[in-house]
Design an enzyme around this catalytic site. Structure first.
Site, PDB file in Angstrom:
ATOM      1  N   HIS A  32      -3.282   7.213   2.524  1.00  0.00           N
ATOM      2  CA  HIS A  32      -3.739   5.976   1.885  1.00  0.00           C
ATOM      3  C   HIS A  32      -5.241   5.823   2.106  1.00  0.00           C
ATOM      4  O   HIS A  32      -5.734   5.986   3.222  1.00  0.00           O
ATOM      5  CB  HIS A  32      -2.982   4.781   2.475  1.00  0.00           C
ATOM      6  CG  HIS A  32      -3.493   3.463   1.970  1.00  0.00           C
ATOM      7  ND1 HIS A  32      -3.838   3.256   0.650  1.00  0.00           N
ATOM      8  CD2 HIS A  32      -3.730   2.290   2.613  1.00  0.00           C
ATOM      9  CE1 HIS A  32      -4.268   2.011   0.499  1.00  0.00           C
ATOM     10  NE2 HIS A  32      -4.218   1.408   1.667  1.00  0.00           N
ATOM     11  N   ASN A  64     -10.525   0.873  -1.901  1.00  0.00           N
ATOM     12  CA  ASN A  64      -9.102   0.784  -1.552  1.00  0.00           C
ATOM     13  C   ASN A  64      -8.331   0.205  -2.738  1.00  0.00           C
ATOM     14  O   ASN A  64      -8.518  -0.949  -3.099  1.00  0.00           O
ATOM     15  CB  ASN A  64      -8.959  -0.124  -0.325  1.00  0.00           C
ATOM     16  CG  ASN A  64      -7.524  -0.229   0.160  1.00  0.00           C
ATOM     17  OD1 ASN A  64      -6.580   0.024  -0.585  1.00  0.00           O
ATOM     18  ND2 ASN A  64      -7.360  -0.616   1.412  1.00  0.00           N
ATOM     19  N   CYS A  90       0.798  -1.240   0.000  1.00  0.00           N
ATOM     20  CA  CYS A  90       0.000   0.000   0.000  1.00  0.00           C
ATOM     21  C   CYS A  90       0.828   1.287   0.000  1.00  0.00           C
ATOM     22  O   CYS A  90       0.445   2.244  -0.663  1.00  0.00           O
ATOM     23  CB  CYS A  90      -0.976  -0.009   1.171  1.00  0.00           C
ATOM     24  SG  CYS A  90      -1.968  -1.502   1.200  1.00  0.00           S
TER      25      CYS A  90
HETATM   26  N1  ACO Z   1     -20.800  -6.713   6.510  1.00  0.00           N
HETATM   27  C1  ACO Z   1     -21.409  -6.952   7.675  1.00  0.00           C
HETATM   28  N2  ACO Z   1     -20.752  -7.362   8.778  1.00  0.00           N
HETATM   29  C2  ACO Z   1     -19.428  -7.534   8.675  1.00  0.00           C
HETATM   30  C3  ACO Z   1     -18.727  -7.312   7.476  1.00  0.00           C
HETATM   31  C4  ACO Z   1     -19.479  -6.888   6.360  1.00  0.00           C
HETATM   32  N3  ACO Z   1     -18.899  -6.618   5.170  1.00  0.00           N
HETATM   33  N4  ACO Z   1     -17.413  -7.561   7.666  1.00  0.00           N
HETATM   34  C5  ACO Z   1     -17.273  -7.924   8.942  1.00  0.00           C
HETATM   35  N5  ACO Z   1     -18.506  -7.916   9.558  1.00  0.00           N
HETATM   36  C6  ACO Z   1     -18.814  -8.246  10.938  1.00  0.00           C
HETATM   37  C7  ACO Z   1     -17.797  -9.134  11.585  1.00  0.00           C
HETATM   38  O1  ACO Z   1     -18.058 -10.493  11.321  1.00  0.00           O
HETATM   39  C8  ACO Z   1     -17.945  -8.781  13.035  1.00  0.00           C
HETATM   40  O2  ACO Z   1     -19.062  -9.474  13.553  1.00  0.00           O
HETATM   41  P1  ACO Z   1     -19.067 -10.042  15.057  1.00  0.00           P
HETATM   42  O3  ACO Z   1     -18.937  -8.831  15.932  1.00  0.00           O
HETATM   43  O4  ACO Z   1     -20.381 -10.738  15.146  1.00  0.00           O
HETATM   44  O5  ACO Z   1     -17.856 -10.937  15.149  1.00  0.00           O
HETATM   45  C9  ACO Z   1     -18.309  -7.287  13.027  1.00  0.00           C
HETATM   46  O6  ACO Z   1     -18.785  -7.022  11.691  1.00  0.00           O
HETATM   47  C10 ACO Z   1     -17.132  -6.381  13.310  1.00  0.00           C
HETATM   48  O7  ACO Z   1     -16.003  -6.798  12.508  1.00  0.00           O
HETATM   49  P2  ACO Z   1     -14.640  -6.058  12.562  1.00  0.00           P
HETATM   50  O8  ACO Z   1     -13.683  -6.752  11.652  1.00  0.00           O
HETATM   51  O9  ACO Z   1     -14.232  -5.853  13.989  1.00  0.00           O
HETATM   52  O10 ACO Z   1     -15.042  -4.644  11.931  1.00  0.00           O
HETATM   53  P3  ACO Z   1     -14.266  -3.291  11.993  1.00  0.00           P
HETATM   54  O11 ACO Z   1     -15.136  -2.242  12.555  1.00  0.00           O
HETATM   55  O12 ACO Z   1     -12.877  -3.432  12.548  1.00  0.00           O
HETATM   56  O13 ACO Z   1     -14.112  -2.943  10.445  1.00  0.00           O
HETATM   57  C11 ACO Z   1     -12.356  -2.920   8.786  1.00  0.00           C
HETATM   58  C12 ACO Z   1     -13.323  -3.780   9.600  1.00  0.00           C
HETATM   59  C13 ACO Z   1     -13.179  -1.983   7.924  1.00  0.00           C
HETATM   60  C14 ACO Z   1     -11.510  -3.822   7.898  1.00  0.00           C
HETATM   61  C15 ACO Z   1     -11.456  -2.091   9.725  1.00  0.00           C
HETATM   62  O14 ACO Z   1     -10.930  -2.930  10.726  1.00  0.00           O
HETATM   63  C16 ACO Z   1     -10.301  -1.417   9.023  1.00  0.00           C
HETATM   64  O15 ACO Z   1     -10.482  -0.517   8.193  1.00  0.00           O
HETATM   65  N6  ACO Z   1      -9.056  -1.767   9.396  1.00  0.00           N
HETATM   66  C17 ACO Z   1      -7.864  -1.159   8.807  1.00  0.00           C
HETATM   67  C18 ACO Z   1      -7.646  -1.625   7.417  1.00  0.00           C
HETATM   68  C19 ACO Z   1      -6.400  -0.990   6.829  1.00  0.00           C
HETATM   69  O16 ACO Z   1      -6.163   0.188   6.998  1.00  0.00           O
HETATM   70  N7  ACO Z   1      -5.563  -1.782   6.178  1.00  0.00           N
HETATM   71  C20 ACO Z   1      -4.290  -1.282   5.694  1.00  0.00           C
HETATM   72  C21 ACO Z   1      -4.239  -1.213   4.309  1.00  0.00           C
HETATM   73  S1  ACO Z   1      -4.608  -2.742   3.506  1.00  0.00           S
HETATM   74  C22 ACO Z   1      -4.783  -2.309   1.895  1.00  0.00           C
HETATM   75  O17 ACO Z   1      -4.739  -1.141   1.672  1.00  0.00           O
HETATM   76  C23 ACO Z   1      -4.944  -3.238   0.767  1.00  0.00           C
END
Ligand code: ACO
Length: 322
Positions: A245, A275, A117
């Site tokens: 990013h 992304n 990234c």
């Molecule tokens: N739709 C509905 N529910 C979902 C989805 C979805 N698409 N995806 C996950 N869930 C559920 C999960 O199963 C979980 O359910 P549970 O509580 O029953 O277990 C709940 O939603 C919460 O899941 P989390 O993974 O904790 O959700 P979070 O709020 O952390 O969001 C996300 C996930 C968007 C990926 C976030 O963590 C994030 O942005 N992290 C940073 C990502 C990043 O910056 N990466 C670096 C770059 S990578 C790249 O650029 C290619």
């Protein structure tokens, strides 16, 4: 960033996005998700998805062509091409070599750079250093990604995030540098925090420890981004544009707040583009530049982070003319 040392300046920007736009509603037909969850957790409303004929290289060529036209630079004047991508299938010849031939260049230096990234910020830093060292005078730097080929469309935690596209900058030598220096580093405990899984011969998919990466981005990214501003001899008050990013709107907005840049121009292209890994920073800035949304000769703070786990930031002035 003034003085008589040889360095580089940004001359032109370009981008390419595939025609096909995928909505959150379409994704909710593939996996158990919905528009409300995706927009509230990530900010993403749409993303562009490549066709079979759109490749990392073909998208890079189109973004590069647009950047050269914007810069008013002939392809034959380019003496260095760097393509950064984590989804390219080209090993040898490199994507950079294919771009150079595709755009009719006259035998520039060519290589690909892989840093996931933040790859674009690493590549810009290397191009700037090549110009400072006298190894190049005009560089084309491109981030291009076809993440849809590395996305598991049965995994709701990742398929809502990824997208395709390319962005490109043309850098030229100057005795009044307005690019860099680049500040870069990595985070050992997050080594596998963002990765492309799969053994050779098996399908390979983007995967990540979303919460760990999110925590790092919210707590650590601002400090590293500020170091890039200090390295440029500037203060945060001098920055007019923030291009982080495009991983999550819930990361971009707190980052802008931590850097006291909420009253400046904050690029939020993630909302319509998703992304696109190494393409996201040049894609977002180029779209805003060509819409006329950002001023000329304005200091922009670029900051990338992700796979590796690596990060890099630098300040770049937008081109001096509108
Ligand atoms: N739709 C509905 N529910 C979902 C989805 C979805 N698409 N995806 C996950 N869930 C559920 C999960 O199963 C979980 O359910 P549970 O509580 O029953 O277990 C709940 O939603 C919460 O899941 P989390 O993974 O904790 O959700 P979070 O709020 O952390 O969001 C996300 C996930 C968007 C990926 C976030 O963590 C994030 O942005 N992290 C940073 C990502 C990043 O910056 N990466 C670096 C770059 S990578 C790249 O650029 C290619």
């Amino acid at each position: 960033m003034t003085g008589d040392r040889r360095g580089s300046q940004l001359l032109g920007l370009g981008h390419f996005q595939p025609e096909r736009i995928m909505t959150n509603e379409e994704l909710s037909l593939l996996v158990d998700t919905n528009d409300e969850w995706i927009t509230s957790r990530t900010g993403i409303r749409t993303r562009h998805i490549a066709s079979e004929t759109d490749t990392v290289t073909s998208m890079a060529i189109e973004a590069g062509r647009m950047a050269l036209a914007d810069a008013g630079v002939a392809a034959t004047d380019v003496d260095l091409v760097i393509v950064t991508s984590v989804t390219s299938h080209d090993r040898s010849p490199s994507s950079a070599g294919r771009v150079a031939v595709g755009l009719g260049m006259a035998g520039p230096g060519i290589f690909d750079l892989s840093a996931a990234c933040p790859g674009f910020e690493y590549a810009l830093g290397v191009a700037d250093m090549a110009i400072r060292a006298g190894s190049a005078t005009t560089a084309l730097v491109i981030g291009s990604e076809k993440l849809s080929e590395f996305t598991d469309y049965t995994d709701r935690s990742t398929c809502i995030l990824t997208a395709d596209g390319a962005g490109a900058f043309v850098l030229g030598a100057t005795d009044r540098p307005t690019v860099g220096p680049t500040v870069w580093g990595s985070v050992p405990h997050l080594l596998d925090g963002v990765r492309i899984d799969g053994a050779p011969g098996e399908p390979r998919y983007f995967a990540q420890e979303g919460r760990s990466v999110f925590r790092w981005a919210i707590t650590e990214a601002a400090g590293h981004a500020e170091r890039a501003v200090t390295a440029a001899g500037l203060t945060l008050a001098d920055i007019e544009i923030l291009v982080s990013h495009q991983a999550n709107l819930r990361i971009i907005e707190p980052l802008a707040e931590a850097l006291h840049l909420t009253d400046k121009i904050v690029i939020t292209d993630i909302v319509e583009s998703g992304n696109t890994s190494a393409a996201s920073v040049p894609l977002g800035l180029s779209k805003a530049w060509h819409r006329g949304d950002i001023p000329a000769d304005a200091p922009a703070l670029l900051f990338g982070f992700g796979g590796g786990f690596a990060y890099a930031g630098l300040v770049v002035h937008t081109p001096a003319r509108a």
